[in-house]
Scaffold this active site. Structure first.
Site, short mmCIF file in Angstrom:
data_model
loop_
_atom_site.label_atom_id
_atom_site.label_comp_id
_atom_site.label_asym_id
_atom_site.label_seq_id
_atom_site.Cartn_x
_atom_site.Cartn_y
_atom_site.Cartn_z
N GLY A 283 -5.94 -3.53 11.72
CA GLY A 283 -6.81 -2.67 10.93
C GLY A 283 -6.49 -2.82 9.46
O GLY A 283 -5.42 -3.32 9.09
N GLN B 268 -6.00 0.18 0.89
CA GLN B 268 -4.80 -0.68 0.92
C GLN B 268 -4.95 -1.91 0.03
O GLN B 268 -3.95 -2.54 -0.30
CB GLN B 268 -4.50 -1.11 2.36
N CYS C 45 2.28 -0.27 9.73
CA CYS C 45 1.28 -0.29 8.65
C CYS C 45 1.57 -1.48 7.74
O CYS C 45 2.73 -1.71 7.37
CB CYS C 45 1.38 1.01 7.85
N LEU C 46 0.55 -2.22 7.40
CA LEU C 46 0.73 -3.38 6.52
C LEU C 46 1.20 -2.94 5.13
O LEU C 46 1.77 -3.75 4.40
CB LEU C 46 -0.58 -4.17 6.42
N HIS D 73 -5.68 6.23 11.97
CA HIS D 73 -4.72 5.71 10.98
C HIS D 73 -5.49 5.19 9.74
O HIS D 73 -5.11 5.49 8.60
CB HIS D 73 -3.90 4.59 11.65
N GLU D 74 -6.57 4.43 9.99
CA GLU D 74 -7.33 3.86 8.86
C GLU D 74 -8.12 4.94 8.13
O GLU D 74 -8.24 4.89 6.89
CB GLU D 74 -8.26 2.74 9.35
N HIS E 295 -5.95 6.58 5.67
CA HIS E 295 -5.79 5.82 4.42
C HIS E 295 -6.89 6.20 3.41
O HIS E 295 -6.62 6.32 2.21
CB HIS E 295 -5.87 4.31 4.67
#
Ligand code: K1U
Ligand code: ZN
Length: 167
Positions: free
Chosen positions: A46, A51, A92-93, A134-135, A138
């Protein structure tokens, strides 16, 4: 298409709240394509526009094994969630090397616009439900470590700040 640089926690730009997208045009479709390329290359399942330092409500997700089921959500809105919760060890990236357990609703229903600008609804459970939430966090300036205890979060902040100083 292009690979986009990913912001790393605790960068304050990850705390910005994303604005709705007013027109789904070629610029938005190009950003979505670049985000998908960036997500697959990372690799990740994702990526939210926040991000990559674009503060607009756009998410790409692909939780399939073969990485061939790309979902793009524009202006996603949660329209339903289960009372039953599930725990999942999230990564998480934007928080490289850190994994921890977060509890979230097990099933969600989301309304969003697709790349054609048309609204659609989807229901999700399992990993897809985890990833959507999660996204969407963000886009509200929330990173998964914000769901952990203050002690754990502070330890992660110190660890990543030290790593960022040496790199
Ligand atoms: O938001 C992000 O940075 C993407 C994140 C999504 C996510 C993962 C796990 C739980 C919730 C949300 C990632 O993709 S982290 C990398 C990852 O999970 C993964 C990478 C390669 C293969 C499989 C998973
Ligand atoms: Zn993330």
């Amino acid at each position: 298409m292009a690979l986009l640089p990913i912001l790393h926690f605790p960068d304050p730009r990850l705390e910005k709240v994303a604005a709705p997208i007013e027109h789904v045009d070629d610029e938005v479709r190009r950003l979505a394509a670049d985000m998908a390329e960036t997500m697959y290359a990372a690799p990740g399942i994702g990526l939210a526009a926040t991000q990559v330092d674009v503060h607009r409500q756009l998410i790409v997700i692909d939780t399939s094994e073969a990485q061939d089921q790309l979902i793009t959500l524009i202006n996603p809105r949660l329209t339903g969630q289960s009372a039953v919760t599930q725990e999942y060890e999230e990564g998480c990236l934007s928080v490289p090397g850190i994994y921890d357990t977060v509890e979230r609703p097990a099933e969600v229903e989301v309304e969003a616009l697709g790349l054609d600008g048309k609204p659609f609804r989807m229901k999700a459970d399992g990993l897809l439900a985890v990833c959507i939430q999660h996204e969407m966090d963000h886009l509200q300036g929330i990173v998964f470590v914000d769901h952990l205890s203050r002690l754990k979060r502070n330890r992660i902040v110190s660890k990543l700040r030290k790593q960022q100083k040496v790199s």
